[in-house]
Design a protein around this motif. Structure first.
Motif, PDB file in Angstrom:
ATOM      1  N   ASP A  31       0.830  -1.140  -0.164  1.00 40.16           N
ATOM      2  CA  ASP A  31       0.005  -0.018  -0.214  1.00 40.16           C
ATOM      3  C   ASP A  31       0.968   1.188   0.068  1.00 40.16           C
ATOM      4  OD1 ASP A  31      -2.272  -1.377  -0.114  1.00 40.16           O
ATOM      5  OD2 ASP A  31      -2.716  -1.193   2.218  1.00 40.16           O
ATOM      6  N   GLU A  32       1.813   1.223   0.749  1.00 40.87           N
ATOM      7  CA  GLU A  32       2.909   2.402   0.917  1.00 40.87           C
ATOM      8  C   GLU A  32       3.430   2.593  -0.446  1.00 40.87           C
ATOM      9  OE1 GLU A  32       4.751   5.756   2.260  1.00 40.87           O
ATOM     10  OE2 GLU A  32       3.213   4.608   3.353  1.00 40.87           O
ATOM     11  N   MET A  33       4.046   1.572  -1.117  1.00 39.91           N
ATOM     12  CA  MET A  33       4.783   1.525  -2.501  1.00 39.91           C
ATOM     13  C   MET A  33       3.859   2.011  -3.281  1.00 39.91           C
ATOM     14  SD  MET A  33       6.703  -2.009  -2.211  1.00 39.91           S
ATOM     15  CE  MET A  33       7.209  -2.031  -3.889  1.00 39.91           C
ATOM     16  N   ALA A  39       1.574   9.519  -5.681  1.00 35.46           N
ATOM     17  CA  ALA A  39       2.088  10.521  -5.143  1.00 35.46           C
ATOM     18  C   ALA A  39       2.948  11.416  -6.246  1.00 35.46           C
ATOM     19  CB  ALA A  39       2.618  10.707  -3.764  1.00 35.46           C
ATOM     20  N   ALA A  40       4.013  10.493  -6.692  1.00 36.80           N
ATOM     21  CA  ALA A  40       5.007  11.143  -7.474  1.00 36.80           C
ATOM     22  C   ALA A  40       4.408  11.250  -8.941  1.00 36.80           C
ATOM     23  CB  ALA A  40       6.055  10.297  -7.524  1.00 36.80           C
ATOM     24  N   LYS A  41       3.685  10.454  -9.197  1.00 36.62           N
ATOM     25  CA  LYS A  41       2.978  10.476 -10.607  1.00 36.62           C
ATOM     26  C   LYS A  41       1.872  11.659 -10.537  1.00 36.62           C
ATOM     27  CE  LYS A  41      -0.026   8.214 -13.938  1.00 36.62           C
ATOM     28  NZ  LYS A  41      -0.740   6.788 -14.099  1.00 36.62           N
ATOM     29  N   ALA A  52      12.111  12.413  -3.431  1.00 36.80           N
ATOM     30  CA  ALA A  52      11.755  11.864  -2.077  1.00 36.80           C
ATOM     31  C   ALA A  52      10.760  10.773  -2.116  1.00 36.80           C
ATOM     32  CB  ALA A  52      11.068  12.912  -1.280  1.00 36.80           C
ATOM     33  N   CYS A  53       9.817  10.714  -3.291  1.00 41.69           N
ATOM     34  CA  CYS A  53       8.891   9.440  -3.350  1.00 41.69           C
ATOM     35  C   CYS A  53       9.446   8.444  -3.815  1.00 41.69           C
ATOM     36  CB  CYS A  53       7.784   9.988  -4.225  1.00 41.69           C
ATOM     37  SG  CYS A  53       6.435  11.427  -3.528  1.00 41.69           S
ATOM     38  N   ARG A  54      10.418   8.538  -4.759  1.00 40.05           N
ATOM     39  CA  ARG A  54      11.018   7.663  -5.464  1.00 40.05           C
ATOM     40  C   ARG A  54      12.366   6.941  -4.213  1.00 40.05           C
ATOM     41  NH1 ARG A  54      11.068  10.913 -10.087  1.00 40.05           N
ATOM     42  NH2 ARG A  54      13.146  11.688  -9.275  1.00 40.05           N
TER      43      ARG A  54
END
Length: 78
Positions: A31-33, A39-41, A52-54
């Protein structure tokens, strides 16, 4: 005789509870992944936030792989 049975049942219960906890961790990490990817997309920019998301995704991916290894070990015992 009943004591031995009780000990064996307690061990089984502990193993199953640990297995369930590992499955819950796996689900949480997935779920976190997914959340970090989304979020990044959705951010749409390639800046510090996306980086930071990556990085967070990579950290969680490592943890996810560790949990999967533990689960593989449990599959052979259960």
């Amino acid at each position: 005789m009943y004591v031995r049975w009780g000990v064996k049942e307690a061990k089984k219960t502990n193993e199953l509870n640990r297995f369930k906890a590992l499955l819950d961790l796996k689900s949480t990490y997935l779920d976190e992944m997914n959340s970090q990817m989304k979020a990044a997309k959705d951010w749409g920019k390639d800046d510090g936030f996306a980086q930071a998301c990556r990085e967070k995704y990579a950290e969680v991916d490592i943890k996810h792989r560790e949990v999967c290894k533990e689960l593989d070990a449990y599959h052979s015992r259960l």
